[in-house]
Design an enzyme around this catalytic site. Structure first.
Site, PDB file in Angstrom:
ATOM      1  N   HIS A  27       0.842  -1.193   0.000  1.00 53.81           N
ATOM      2  CA  HIS A  27       0.000   0.000   0.000  1.00 53.81           C
ATOM      3  C   HIS A  27       0.881   1.248   0.000  1.00 53.81           C
ATOM      4  O   HIS A  27       1.265   1.736   1.074  1.00 53.81           O
ATOM      5  CB  HIS A  27      -0.912   0.008   1.226  1.00 53.81           C
ATOM      6  CG  HIS A  27      -1.840  -1.161   1.307  1.00 53.81           C
ATOM      7  ND1 HIS A  27      -1.403  -2.439   1.619  1.00 53.81           N
ATOM      8  CD2 HIS A  27      -3.182  -1.252   1.111  1.00 53.81           C
ATOM      9  CE1 HIS A  27      -2.453  -3.259   1.613  1.00 53.81           C
ATOM     10  NE2 HIS A  27      -3.532  -2.568   1.308  1.00 53.81           N
ATOM     11  N   ASP A 157      -9.104   7.637   6.927  1.00 50.31           N
ATOM     12  CA  ASP A 157     -10.564   7.628   6.853  1.00 50.31           C
ATOM     13  C   ASP A 157     -11.146   6.281   7.266  1.00 50.31           C
ATOM     14  O   ASP A 157     -12.195   6.227   7.908  1.00 50.31           O
ATOM     15  CB  ASP A 157     -11.012   7.970   5.423  1.00 50.31           C
ATOM     16  CG  ASP A 157     -10.677   9.410   5.050  1.00 50.31           C
ATOM     17  OD1 ASP A 157     -11.208  10.315   5.703  1.00 50.31           O
ATOM     18  OD2 ASP A 157      -9.892   9.613   4.118  1.00 50.31           O
ATOM     19  N   HIS A 263      -3.900   3.444  -3.352  1.00 53.45           N
ATOM     20  CA  HIS A 263      -4.052   2.926  -1.986  1.00 53.45           C
ATOM     21  C   HIS A 263      -3.382   1.579  -1.789  1.00 53.45           C
ATOM     22  O   HIS A 263      -2.501   1.445  -0.946  1.00 53.45           O
ATOM     23  CB  HIS A 263      -5.533   2.812  -1.634  1.00 53.45           C
ATOM     24  CG  HIS A 263      -5.780   2.067  -0.353  1.00 53.45           C
ATOM     25  ND1 HIS A 263      -5.653   2.661   0.888  1.00 53.45           N
ATOM     26  CD2 HIS A 263      -6.112   0.774  -0.114  1.00 53.45           C
ATOM     27  CE1 HIS A 263      -5.908   1.772   1.830  1.00 53.45           C
ATOM     28  NE2 HIS A 263      -6.184   0.616   1.252  1.00 53.45           N
ATOM     29  N   ARG A 358     -19.065 -16.685  38.948  1.00 48.98           N
ATOM     30  CA  ARG A 358     -18.789 -15.245  38.812  1.00 48.98           C
ATOM     31  C   ARG A 358     -18.539 -14.631  40.191  1.00 48.98           C
ATOM     32  O   ARG A 358     -17.683 -13.756  40.348  1.00 48.98           O
ATOM     33  CB  ARG A 358     -19.925 -14.527  38.086  1.00 48.98           C
ATOM     34  CG  ARG A 358     -21.254 -14.585  38.799  1.00 48.98           C
ATOM     35  CD  ARG A 358     -22.282 -13.656  38.185  1.00 48.98           C
ATOM     36  NE  ARG A 358     -23.591 -13.855  38.793  1.00 48.98           N
ATOM     37  CZ  ARG A 358     -24.552 -12.943  38.830  1.00 48.98           C
ATOM     38  NH1 ARG A 358     -24.351 -11.765  38.290  1.00 48.98           N
ATOM     39  NH2 ARG A 358     -25.715 -13.205  39.392  1.00 48.98           N
ATOM     40  N   GLU A 412     -17.745  -2.729  24.327  1.00 46.54           N
ATOM     41  CA  GLU A 412     -16.955  -3.961  24.437  1.00 46.54           C
ATOM     42  C   GLU A 412     -15.759  -3.978  23.489  1.00 46.54           C
ATOM     43  O   GLU A 412     -14.688  -4.478  23.839  1.00 46.54           O
ATOM     44  CB  GLU A 412     -17.834  -5.185  24.166  1.00 46.54           C
ATOM     45  CG  GLU A 412     -18.899  -5.447  25.198  1.00 46.54           C
ATOM     46  CD  GLU A 412     -20.211  -4.732  24.907  1.00 46.54           C
ATOM     47  OE1 GLU A 412     -21.187  -4.969  25.643  1.00 46.54           O
ATOM     48  OE2 GLU A 412     -20.248  -3.927  23.950  1.00 46.54           O
ATOM     49  N   HIS A 462     -22.088 -15.203  32.879  1.00 46.64           N
ATOM     50  CA  HIS A 462     -23.388 -15.553  32.285  1.00 46.64           C
ATOM     51  C   HIS A 462     -23.152 -16.468  31.083  1.00 46.64           C
ATOM     52  O   HIS A 462     -23.446 -16.132  29.947  1.00 46.64           O
ATOM     53  CB  HIS A 462     -24.172 -14.297  31.906  1.00 46.64           C
ATOM     54  CG  HIS A 462     -24.540 -13.441  33.082  1.00 46.64           C
ATOM     55  ND1 HIS A 462     -23.601 -12.910  33.940  1.00 46.64           N
ATOM     56  CD2 HIS A 462     -25.749 -13.043  33.553  1.00 46.64           C
ATOM     57  CE1 HIS A 462     -24.218 -12.208  34.888  1.00 46.64           C
ATOM     58  NE2 HIS A 462     -25.527 -12.283  34.692  1.00 46.64           N
ATOM     59  N   ASP A 470     -33.469 -13.813  30.362  1.00 42.62           N
ATOM     60  CA  ASP A 470     -33.094 -12.856  29.320  1.00 42.62           C
ATOM     61  C   ASP A 470     -33.231 -13.451  27.916  1.00 42.62           C
ATOM     62  O   ASP A 470     -33.237 -12.724  26.924  1.00 42.62           O
ATOM     63  CB  ASP A 470     -31.663 -12.367  29.528  1.00 42.62           C
ATOM     64  CG  ASP A 470     -31.589 -11.227  30.524  1.00 42.62           C
ATOM     65  OD1 ASP A 470     -32.622 -10.572  30.748  1.00 42.62           O
ATOM     66  OD2 ASP A 470     -30.511 -10.995  31.093  1.00 42.62           O
ATOM     67  N   HIS A 474     -29.277 -13.454  24.843  1.00 42.03           N
ATOM     68  CA  HIS A 474     -28.270 -13.285  25.881  1.00 42.03           C
ATOM     69  C   HIS A 474     -27.656 -14.606  26.335  1.00 42.03           C
ATOM     70  O   HIS A 474     -26.852 -14.616  27.271  1.00 42.03           O
ATOM     71  CB  HIS A 474     -28.874 -12.558  27.090  1.00 42.03           C
ATOM     72  CG  HIS A 474     -28.991 -11.083  26.897  1.00 42.03           C
ATOM     73  ND1 HIS A 474     -29.616 -10.526  25.804  1.00 42.03           N
ATOM     74  CD2 HIS A 474     -28.559 -10.027  27.657  1.00 42.03           C
ATOM     75  CE1 HIS A 474     -29.581  -9.199  25.895  1.00 42.03           C
ATOM     76  NE2 HIS A 474     -28.934  -8.881  27.008  1.00 42.03           N
ATOM     77  N   ARG A 521     -23.719 -17.532  35.906  1.00 40.55           N
ATOM     78  CA  ARG A 521     -24.601 -16.623  36.640  1.00 40.55           C
ATOM     79  C   ARG A 521     -25.208 -17.338  37.847  1.00 40.55           C
ATOM     80  O   ARG A 521     -25.335 -16.768  38.922  1.00 40.55           O
ATOM     81  CB  ARG A 521     -25.718 -16.148  35.714  1.00 40.55           C
ATOM     82  CG  ARG A 521     -26.763 -15.286  36.411  1.00 40.55           C
ATOM     83  CD  ARG A 521     -28.072 -15.250  35.631  1.00 40.55           C
ATOM     84  NE  ARG A 521     -29.038 -14.354  36.239  1.00 40.55           N
ATOM     85  CZ  ARG A 521     -30.343 -14.442  36.046  1.00 40.55           C
ATOM     86  NH1 ARG A 521     -30.834 -15.402  35.287  1.00 40.55           N
ATOM     87  NH2 ARG A 521     -31.168 -13.586  36.624  1.00 40.55           N
TER      88      ARG A 521
END
Length: 662
Positions: A27, A157, A263, A358, A412, A462, A470, A474, A521
């Site tokens: 590049h 960009d 590029h 946990r 995250e 979990h 949930d 989840h 959990r």
């Protein structure tokens, strides 16, 4: 700009163009366009000793647009960083060379981070700036700023389009990381053409909204303006800075500059020649650089060595005046001896009651932080659920960089990359945390953690359909298989407090590999047979009374208790099986063949594996004759105990599945 400055900038361009052309791959656009920015920054503003690229107080530079790697390699060669030779430059993108297609940390001396996927370098730079701010708050004394450096990152960009850049810079602005300076190479070109087809936002306004100082350089060839912008950025002690540098992609190549074709493909032999002619380059041959340019860079490198000499004097005085801080510095940078804790009765003690792993992890984490001052980390807005808050450790914020509890917000992707940046900076041991199903957001960054061999700890809670109400959005199913499939990434799914403690021990003791702790959990009973053998990845939790078991049940996490209960019922039915807890396939695979045979003897072919996730990977252990009780679909919404029963994770089903093998 003096003539020698212009020649030195063009040397970066010419070497880059020649190397890419020789490789017939690469590049050229970014190195040709951003060479003046890199030259001005490195030679006039960075505290960096080319002769000692590992100096702790050096300024960091991350090339987030890693496809433009020849910009770095040309600079490293000219400045003598890592003794990168002209032959190394000529071997660009070749097998085993020091100049791979994208920068690789730990492979090429001077490369601060492995960058390839766009945007990730931006977030890793934020992590480095956070590390600098925290370490400065811990170690600096009046008159002794032993931690005092900047983090620079360059991207284009594409980096700005990737969502991770918004995540990380929103946090950087909130935290007021004034020693973070971002260079935005704005050339309005991406692979498909003008960025206007997909990207018309006002990036400067976005960064203002993030809380950045924003500065624009109209002409990317004006090194005076670039230098002034850098000094203006440094003068702001409250905000990070964005310097937008307007450049022409492929600058200097008449047929290519300003076009998408500049590029990601070699310029072509004729165009390289035209580039050299257009730049008034005095040398006609490939990879030829005038001696006066080499001499100029040598003088610059000698000058750049001076700040480290001054720092060494300062640090020696600091250590003499504050011996307790020298002792603490050694703990941060050389590691802490954790053996007393890891071998203590308290660390391996089993609670009387059932407990979610946990929660076990939260207890263990707080034991570790009491003896490990450089432990730092947090969650993507889930610390109360992930149990990752460290008591009395303070919250890292604009007002308190000394805090070690990090609050990433619902980000995250940025969290995982920032964790990498914290580890790359040095001196800190980071962990990051979220729900396991959201590990999908962390996966590309975790992959770089593994590639860079960084001992970052991932806390994923979990962990299965045990999430319950949930529902399927989840409840992780395939995520465990994905992380187990990643090279050089260790995954633990412990069954109780003891195995959780040992998983943390493994993670903390790791020097060159990330570790994921996959935690429940729901509450789990404490297993009477769980022990330090878990550090071998798999072990006999409860054995058969027979010399050769009738069968073997293998399980991890919450399903280990199911296996133990099923063993008791099978014994009453005249079938005497062995129960193997396998918290980590990765660690088990590192054991000797003799040990693996002792746990899973080849002669015992009647095997059942039980795990409330995808079956991918389990047939390696049960073979063609065995069976796997697993999830074949996504989950559902409802109380966890009802879901386990609905999907067949019951003692009765385990017993019947084992019986079906006879």
């Amino acid at each position: 700009m003096t003539n020698i400055d212009e020649m030195s900038i063009n040397a970066i361009r010419v070497l880059s163009a020649d190397a890419i052309q020789k490789a017939n791959s690469g590049h050229p656009g970014l190195p040709l366009g951003t060479a003046p920015t890199a030259y001005e920054l490195w030679t006039n503003h960075m505290n960096y000793n080319p002769a000692d690229p590992k100096w702790e107080n050096r300024d960091r530079f991350v090339l987030s647009g890693g496809h433009g790697s020849m910009l770095l390699y040309s600079l490293f060669h000219l400045l003598g960083i890592g003794n990168l030779s002209l032959d190394d430059v000529k071997n660009f993108r070749q097998m085993g060379s020091k100049t791979p297609g994208h920068p690789e940390y730990g492979h090429t001396v001077g490369v601060e981070a492995t960058t390839g996927p766009l945007g990730q370098g931006m977030a890793m730079a934020v992590g480095m700036a956070m590390a600098e701010a925290h370490l400065a708050s811990v170690f600096n004394k009046d008159g002794y700023n032993v931690v005092d450096h900047y983090t620079y990152v360059l991207g284009g960009d594409g980096c700005m389009m990737e969502g991770i850049s918004s995540e990380c810079f929103s946090l950087a602005g909130t935290l007021g990381l004034s020693k973070l300076i971002v260079f935005y190479d704005s050339n309005n070109i991406s692979i498909e053409g003008s960025t206007d087809i997909a990207f018309t936002e006002n990036v400067m306004k976005r960064f203002e909204a993030f809380g950045f100082q924003t500065i624009e350089v109209a002409d990317g060839n004006d090194i005076e303006a670039i230098g002034k912008a850098i000094e203006e950025a440094k003068a702001d002690k409250e905000r990070p800075s964005l310097i937008k540098v307007n450049t022409l992609i492929g600058y200097g190549c008449p047929a290519k500059q300003g076009k998408a074709s500049a590029h990601g493909e070699p310029l072509g032999i004729d165009n390289v020649a035209a580039l050299k002619e257009n730049l008034n380059w005095p040398c006609k041959g490939d990879f030829e650089v005038p001696q006066e340019v080499y001499d100029h860079y040598k003088e610059i490198a000698a000058r750049m060595a001076e700040p480290e000499k001054e720092w060494n004097k300062l640090f020696a005085e600091y250590c003499e005046k504050f011996p307790e801080m020298k002792e603490l510095w050694d703990k941060y940078y050389n590691g802490c001896d954790m053996s007393d804790l890891f071998n203590s009765e308290e660390y391996l003690a089993k609670p009387e009651k059932a407990e979610a792993t946990r929660s076990s992890s939260g207890t263990i984490l707080n034991m570790i932080k009491n003896l490990m001052p450089n432990l730092i980390g947090g969650s993507a807005d889930l610390a109360p659920s992930n149990k990752t808050n460290m008591k009395d450790a303070g919250d890292f914020s604009k007002e308190n960089y000394a805090g070690t509890n990090l609050h990433f917000g619902v980000r995250e992707q940025a969290m995982a990359a920032i964790g990498n940046g914290l580890a790359l900076h040095g001196g800190l041991r980071p962990f990051v945390a979220t729900f396991f199903v959201f590990s999908d957001y962390t996966k590309p960054m975790a992959r770089l953690t593994s590639l860079m061999k960084l001992p970052v700890v991932y806390v994923f809670t979990h962990d299965s359909i045990g999430v319950g109400e949930d529902g399927p959005t989840h409840e992780p199913i395939e995520q465990l298989a994905a992380f187990r499939s990643m090279p050089d990434f260790t995954v633990f799914r412990p069954c109780d407090r003891t195995e959780t403690a040992l998983a943390w021990e493994y993670a903390i003791e790791s020097k060159d590999e990330p570790t994921a702790l996959v935690l429940t959990r729901q509450n789990l009973p404490q297993m009477a047979g769980s022990s330090k053998e878990a550090l071998k990845g798999a072990y006999i939790l409860e054995d058969s009374d027979k010399e050769t078991p009738d069968g073997i049940i293998i399980a991890s996490g919450s399903e280990v208790n199911l296996a133990v209960s099923a063993k008791a019922e099978l014994k009453n039915a005249g079938i005497d099986v062995r129960v193997v807890s396998m918290p980590s396939m990765d660690v088990f695979e590192k054991q000797s063949d003799e040990y693996k045979e002792s746990v899973l003897p080849k002669s015992v072919r009647k095997r059942v594996a039980v795990e409330a996730l995808s079956d991918f990977g389990w047939y390696r252990y049960v073979g063609l004759d065995g069976k796997v009780i697993c999830m074949k679909t996504f989950g559902a919404s409802g109380p966890a105990n009802q879901l386990f029963e609905h999907f067949g994770f019951t003692v009765e089903n385990v017993v019947n599945t084992v019986k079906s093998l006879f």
